[in-house]
Scaffold this active site. Structure first.
Site, PDB file in Angstrom:
ATOM      1  N   GLY A   1      64.135  71.159  21.984  1.00  0.00           N
ATOM      2  CA  GLY A   1      65.467  71.479  22.509  1.00  0.00           C
ATOM      3  C   GLY A   1      66.500  70.445  22.112  1.00  0.00           C
TER       4      GLY A   1
ATOM      5  N   CYS B   1      70.894  76.649  15.473  1.00  0.00           N
ATOM      6  CA  CYS B   1      71.234  76.469  16.887  1.00  0.00           C
ATOM      7  C   CYS B   1      71.898  77.722  17.438  1.00  0.00           C
ATOM      8  CB  CYS B   1      72.218  75.317  17.042  1.00  0.00           C
ATOM      9  SG  CYS B   1      71.478  73.780  16.588  1.00  0.00           S
TER      10      CYS B   1
ATOM     11  N   LYS C   1      71.321  73.689   6.368  1.00  0.00           N
ATOM     12  CA  LYS C   1      69.903  73.983   6.570  1.00  0.00           C
ATOM     13  C   LYS C   1      69.736  75.387   7.133  1.00  0.00           C
ATOM     14  CE  LYS C   1      65.721  72.214   8.664  1.00  0.00           C
ATOM     15  NZ  LYS C   1      65.113  71.003   9.228  1.00  0.00           N
TER      16      LYS C   1
ATOM     17  N   GLY D   1      58.585  73.189   4.610  1.00  0.00           N
ATOM     18  CA  GLY D   1      57.821  74.155   5.382  1.00  0.00           C
ATOM     19  C   GLY D   1      56.356  74.054   5.012  1.00  0.00           C
TER      20      GLY D   1
HETATM   21  C1  LIG Z   1      59.023  68.428  16.522  1.00  0.00           C
HETATM   22  C2  LIG Z   1      60.014  68.997  15.571  1.00  0.00           C
HETATM   23  C3  LIG Z   1      61.365  68.736  15.730  1.00  0.00           C
HETATM   24  C4  LIG Z   1      62.311  69.260  14.861  1.00  0.00           C
HETATM   25  N1  LIG Z   1      63.639  68.963  15.034  1.00  0.00           N
HETATM   26  C5  LIG Z   1      64.549  69.437  14.143  1.00  0.00           C
HETATM   27  C6  LIG Z   1      65.913  69.074  14.248  1.00  0.00           C
HETATM   28  O1  LIG Z   1      66.305  68.307  15.118  1.00  0.00           O
HETATM   29  N2  LIG Z   1      66.794  69.608  13.357  1.00  0.00           N
HETATM   30  C7  LIG Z   1      66.375  70.445  12.361  1.00  0.00           C
HETATM   31  O2  LIG Z   1      67.198  70.894  11.566  1.00  0.00           O
HETATM   32  N3  LIG Z   1      65.083  70.771  12.214  1.00  0.00           N
HETATM   33  C8  LIG Z   1      64.163  70.282  13.081  1.00  0.00           C
HETATM   34  N4  LIG Z   1      62.830  70.618  12.926  1.00  0.00           N
HETATM   35  C9  LIG Z   1      62.429  71.461  11.793  1.00  0.00           C
HETATM   36  C10 LIG Z   1      61.914  70.621  10.633  1.00  0.00           C
HETATM   37  O3  LIG Z   1      62.921  69.756  10.165  1.00  0.00           O
HETATM   38  C11 LIG Z   1      61.415  71.505   9.480  1.00  0.00           C
HETATM   39  O4  LIG Z   1      62.481  72.298   9.023  1.00  0.00           O
HETATM   40  C12 LIG Z   1      60.285  72.405   9.904  1.00  0.00           C
HETATM   41  O5  LIG Z   1      59.435  71.739  10.801  1.00  0.00           O
HETATM   42  C13 LIG Z   1      59.456  72.929   8.726  1.00  0.00           C
HETATM   43  O6  LIG Z   1      58.843  71.878   8.030  1.00  0.00           O
HETATM   44  P1  LIG Z   1      57.299  71.421   8.281  1.00  0.00           P
HETATM   45  O7  LIG Z   1      56.472  72.643   8.222  1.00  0.00           O
HETATM   46  O8  LIG Z   1      57.044  70.437   7.219  1.00  0.00           O
HETATM   47  O9  LIG Z   1      57.272  70.815   9.648  1.00  0.00           O
HETATM   48  C14 LIG Z   1      61.890  70.080  13.800  1.00  0.00           C
HETATM   49  C15 LIG Z   1      60.533  70.337  13.626  1.00  0.00           C
HETATM   50  C16 LIG Z   1      59.587  69.813  14.477  1.00  0.00           C
HETATM   51  C17 LIG Z   1      58.140  70.105  14.245  1.00  0.00           C
END
Ligand SMILES: Cc1cc2nc3c(=O)[nH]c(=O)nc-3n(C[C@H](O)[C@H](O)[C@H](O)COP(=O)(O)O)c2cc1C
Ligand SMILES: Cc1cc2nc3c(=O)[nH]c(=O)nc-3n(C[C@H](O)[C@H](O)[C@H](O)COP(=O)(O)OP(=O)(O)OC[C@H]3O[C@@H](n4cnc5c(N)ncnc54)[C@H](O)[C@@H]3O)c2cc1C
Ligand SMILES: Cc1cc2nc3c(=O)[nH]c(=O)nc-3n(C[C@H](O)[C@H](O)[C@H](O)COP(=O)(O)OP(=O)(O)OC[C@H]3O[C@@H](n4cnc5c(N)ncnc54)[C@H](O)[C@@H]3O)c2cc1C
Ligand SMILES: Cc1cc2nc3c(=O)[nH]c(=O)nc-3n(C[C@H](O)[C@H](O)[C@H](O)COP(=O)(O)O)c2cc1C
Ligand code: FES
Ligand code: FES
Lengths: 253, 320, 320, 253
Positions: free
Chosen positions: C73, C130, C165, C243
């Site tokens: 959140g 968001c 993004k 991802g």
């Molecule tokens: C715990 C957590 C917090 C995240 N917080 C944000 C965030 O604050 N802003 C954002 O744009 N994406 C956020 N993401 C998304 C990641 O930046 C990323 O786009 C997404 O996890 C996919 O990549 P991954 O599979 O390597 O985790 C968050 C992801 C995770 C797992």
């Protein structure tokens, strides 16, 4: 035999070559030579799919597989220990037929040898005169040679680099074995080798049975994922229309 | 007392809420060697088109983390040949649901026309993830208006139970679901596969000849559960939930999220007897927790969550 | 010869194409104990809002098959406090990208206003997943028009490199990508998390207090690769792919699909040194295959696929 | 000590109770009592996340964990064999402080005993007078009692069903140990137990340190996934603000 899914206990895991393992499981999978089983390599959702392996040998209470570490799934499989349970579905697919001729010429390329041990046993039991040709890139690719030799009337090994047996592609040495008595040809190995074997068969007018591979999901004919194009342009499911095909079905006449 | 597993989907009463997902069960015959198909709630057959389709060239499969991609391309023998196969299924005394596909509304209607007189066919499941050739190739299932028109047309063509299978590759699945309901669908099934891709870093090529494929398996279960939750509270018709079910606990999760029945797809490939095992597992779950009927647990997680489902389901909070 | 790993994103030249994904790396300090952050191409910090946000109540995490759900959140200390943390990162001589979030365009602009004079901030990454409070809570990132308006407004407010993004929870990510490009974005990053849910069959409740959460990890890699492929051939600005990356081979797949750089998110949680390991792995890959620069492999899988990318990428063939 | 990620070899995997295992790894994780490590339970992407385990004991060349099979991850961990390598990150979090009093009262509930063996060793080395209370639901939940007993000056076991030690909740028996000399209280176990311990501490005016749990992802403070609400209404990350907290920080004064 109808295929079934069963939990089989791992009895032995023997390294028989560089990256090559022989795995023995307890239980009966009443397979014909050339049939295969689908194996769950790890008790987890990743890797997700089962892995297909030919029946290397089987008896009323054991199933033996011969496999090479080709990636993550086979690596995980090689780490499984005696006493652990593996999920196995089989027997699957169409195996090698007995053939009409009294003589059988069997050609193995690398890991393609896996299903052919059980085939040799089967041909011998059927009273055939069997010539076995075993090729690999290097000596390291020729495994369990004693077992194969003991089941064949004639035995020829070849490596591309000459590090064991004759030097050259194994298919170069098959011709003489076909020139005498009428023989049926059986082969499993890489596609170029199978193509060469099919050409030899055509030339000799021999019946020819080839075991193929494809990426699989279901292994039972339901998903249509493993198709190859037949010589007639139509699809063949490697898992249920094969994995053993008549050479003409794949390469045409 | 064994719990009551029956559920209703449109005009059909299913003996239990478990069925195979289309495309993962052929026309049934392949799995009939493993168990009697009478153990299923329903039989769902391969996507069927008016004329035979040859499908995509191989490679058609790729494994992915906790899932798989497929690009079969709806290879099927066409509705006439399918009818013969479907007749064979009558012996199992189990409703047969035909998954219907096409490139245009006309093609969908042709399938219905061919099969509608056939008593062996109990229901249709419209696969609206197919590319709509008339509309530039975007899938039918991505536009509520297009869905509404297609479903209305099919609704007028048949009295049989009509299920619409939703694509997850959309911004607002609830809008699509409502469009299908408004057009007269008796039930919805979801989710179809997520559009994905795999590349081999060593060969530097996409793994699938078709480049992209449909992602299925446990990997997509969280997305499927979320969509079933959202859709089941937005519509008044039953939802058949699917996506990544491999065991009874997974199936129960979908029922708790609001699904009236579940379908099991690619898990067949890792366990050919998954369906009867899940049926038994659901019965055991109900008994263990003192439920008398599977209907009692449908949507139960929503009550636990205080009924604030739709409001909270991903709308008010920024997730990460 | 060690291969040239540099890539350009907007005004920035990165020493290598590897960066952490926002929200998985805090403000950098937690991972600075494992290795020097100078090894990164860029540092991407947590989603930052104008005022502090408290985030969602726990449980905020759930594990899923080959992935995880999070419903943090956007807990963050607000832009003023974030600035102090970001200043600490200057010692690493590595560009710092601030992930910017808000509930309204005004809130996004406030963040920019607070941080724009700060030299420690090199670029912004607009998190448009968001919920847009003004527009009924649907995420900004789901409507091309809304994206265009938001990005234009931010573009006018800053000269710094502006990355947008993208959310994957949309029907047509290419349309959103083009809207961001048209509005002046210097680069795009994708994908953010897929909206998912997990239910505990034993307690019969959703696992996350927030009900739904964002799915990340290897499970989503096929979807991410497909979207990177589609978007990178539809726009003229660089794409940062992410991802499910857990190793160098995964990163290479994204580069081959058309990404100019990659970001690594939840893999930090299973391997705190994943970023430097991937940097080294990419270099080793390039050397092994005889490439002199990472730029040579960007989009290379498309050439292998005969350039029929966009046409074939899921439009013309019915997938299953 | 700074945390680091390392591959550690599995030396011993001993079953020490019903579903409870003691795992010994080779290598140094210079931890303080109450700190924890994150462990990769299987070499695959599923299960995806690492699993947090307290340091049960450690030496310059070994790390010992004590764990219960609670789900799939711990089940897979229990199947790992000697000689295999495990990825371990640590030491993580804030451990137990030495405390100011000369006397320490340590309360364990079930698997909460895991971090307390190393704590007992540490308190004893610091020259404290240590009373250890070990509670569980049934006798099966009390493991390695000899090890714990040998490190404590006073030892009391209790089970809810009376199948071993005193009958009742362990916290019922702690009061006398607090009535004499001033003591610091340490506890790890289920939340209701910790609440009861905090109440005992408040009553006795003792400093009280509690080790908490939460679902974790990163384990290093970066993801904000493991927060709990502090008594002041603000968030605390269990992984880095804890897992050991002063009782007031969690339950208020
Ligand atoms: C715990 C957590 C917090 C995240 N917080 C944000 C965030 O604050 N802003 C954002 O744009 N994406 C956020 N993401 C998304 C990641 O930046 C990323 O786009 C997404 O996890 C996919 O990549 P991954 O599979 O390597 O985790 C968050 C992801 C995770 C797992
Ligand atoms: C009917 C049949 C019988 C087989 N019998 C044997 C056998 O007896 N012994 C043996 O060692 N191998 C056999 N194989 C091949 C074996 O299934 C693969 O080597 C194995 O699935 C690779 O799994 P992996 O996870 O280790 O590799 P992955 O990481 O999945 O892939 C590694 C490499 O193997 C290739 N591969 C993956 N799946 C298959 C597949 N289904 N068929 C062919 N290649 C594949 C991939 O293209 C890749 O290059 C057989 C395959 C089939 C279809
Ligand atoms: C700081 C810390 C130290 C710990 N030390 C120990 C220890 O020394 N010995 C020990 O046996 N266990 C310890 N745990 C708990 C241990 O981490 C979980 O039992 C384990 O992660 C469960 O994994 P699983 O895959 O087997 O179970 P899952 O299938 O993931 O879950 C099974 C059950 O465990 C619960 N659970 C899952 N993850 C956690 C978690 N991170 N914390 C608490 N509960 C969880 C779930 O709610 C579920 O009910 C500790 C937890 C934390 C946070
Ligand atoms: C090989 C394969 C073929 C499929 N064919 C169809 C199809 O013909 N029609 C259809 O509506 N869905 C088809 N699907 C989608 C499944 O029915 C199901 O919706 C999806 O796989 C998600 O469920 P799962 O995760 O349990 O597999 C197919 C899926 C797979 C894996
Ligand atoms: S693997 Fe499914 S049809 Fe052959
Ligand atoms: S587990 Fe990530 S902040 Fe605690």
């Amino acid at each position: 035999m109808m295929p079934k899914k069963q939990e089989m206990m791992l009895l032995r895991q023997e390294q028989v070559g560089e990256d090559i393992f022989r795995l023995t499981l307890q239980g009966e999978v009443a397979a014909l030579p050339g049939q295969f089983v689908q194996v769950g390599v790890a008790p987890a959702l990743d890797p997700y799919l089962l892995r297909p392996f030919s029946v290397h040998d089987c008896s009323p209470d054991t199933l033996t597989l011969l496999y090479r570490i080709a990636g993550r799934g086979t690596l995980l499989l090689s780490r499984r220990q005696p006493g652990e349970m593996l999920t196995v579905t089989g027997p699957l697919g169409r195996g090698f037929p007995a053939g009409k001729a009294d003589r059988a010429v069997v050609v193995a390329g690398g890991m393609g040898a896996a299903p052919l041990l059980y085939l040799l046993r089967f041909l011998r039991a059927a009273g055939k005169d069997v010539a076995f040709f075993y090729g690999a890139r290097t000596a390291a690719g020729l495994v369990l040679q004693d077992s194969y030799r003991s089941l064949a009337d004639e035995y020829t090994a070849a490596t591309e680099d000459g590090s064991a047996g004759k030097k050259g592609l194994v298919t170069q040495f098959v011709h003489p074995a076909l020139s005498g008595k009428k023989a049926d040809l059986y082969a499993c190995g890489p596609l170029p080798m199978l193509r060469a074997v099919a050409a030899l068969a055509k030339e000799a007018g021999a019946d020819c049975y080839l075991s193929l591979e494809a990426r699989m999901a279901c292994g039972v004919g339901a998903c249509l994922g493993c198709v190859i194009r037949g010589a007639d342009g139509g699809w063949r499911r490697v898992c249920t229309d094969g994995p053993v095909f008549r050479a003409e079905e794949v390469f045409g006449r | 007392m064994t719990p009551d597993l029956t559920v209703k989907i449109g005009k059909l009463t299913l003996r239990n809420p478990v069925m195979p997902a289309s495309g993962c069960f052929g026309y049934g015959e392949e799995y009939a060697v493993f168990y009697s198909l009478e153990q299923l709630g329903a039989i769902v057959v391969k996507g069927t088109t008016a004329k035979p389709w040859t499908g995509n060239p191989p490679v058609r499969l790729a494994e992915t983390p906790a899932g798989m991609l497929n690009a079969i391309g709806l290879q099927n023998p066409g509705a006439e040949a399918a009818r013969e196969k479907i007749r064979q299924l009558q012996q199992y005394n189990t409703p047969v649901i035909v998954n219907v596909a096409g490139h245009s509304p006309k093609e969908y209607l042709q399938v219905i026309r061919i099969l509608d007189e056939e008593p062996a066919v109990s229901a249709y499941e419209l696969n609206i993830s197919c590319p709509n050739v008339r509309d530039g190739g975007l899938a039918f299932g991505t536009d509520p208006q297009v869905v509404n028109t297609l479903v209305q047309a099919v609704r007028q063509a048949t009295e049989k139970t009509l299920i619409v299978k939703l694509s997850p590759n959309v911004t607002d699945i609830v809008a699509i679901a409502r469009a299908a309901e408004d057009a007269g669908a008796d039930a919805l099934s979801l989710i179809n596969t997520l559009l994905g891709m795999a590349i081999d870093s060593e060969t530097r090529r996409p793994l699938l000849a078709n480049l992209t494929g449909g992602l299925s398996g446990p990997a997509i279960k969280p997305v499927a559960l979320r969509m079933v939750w959202q859709v089941s509270e937005a519509v008044h018709i039953p939802v058949i939930g699917m996506g990544g079910i491999t065991c009874a606990a997974d199936a129960v999760e979908f029922l708790l999220a609001g699904a009236t029945a579940v379908a099991i797809g690619s898990a067949h490939f890792i366990n050919p007897t998954v369906c009867p095992e899940v049926v038994q597992g659901i019965a055991a779950y109900l008994t263990r927790h003192g439920f008398r009927a599977v209907r009692e647990i449908i949507g139960l997680a929503k009550k636990a969550a205080g009924g604030e489902g739709e409001k909270d389901a991903g709308k008010d909070h920024c997730r990460s």
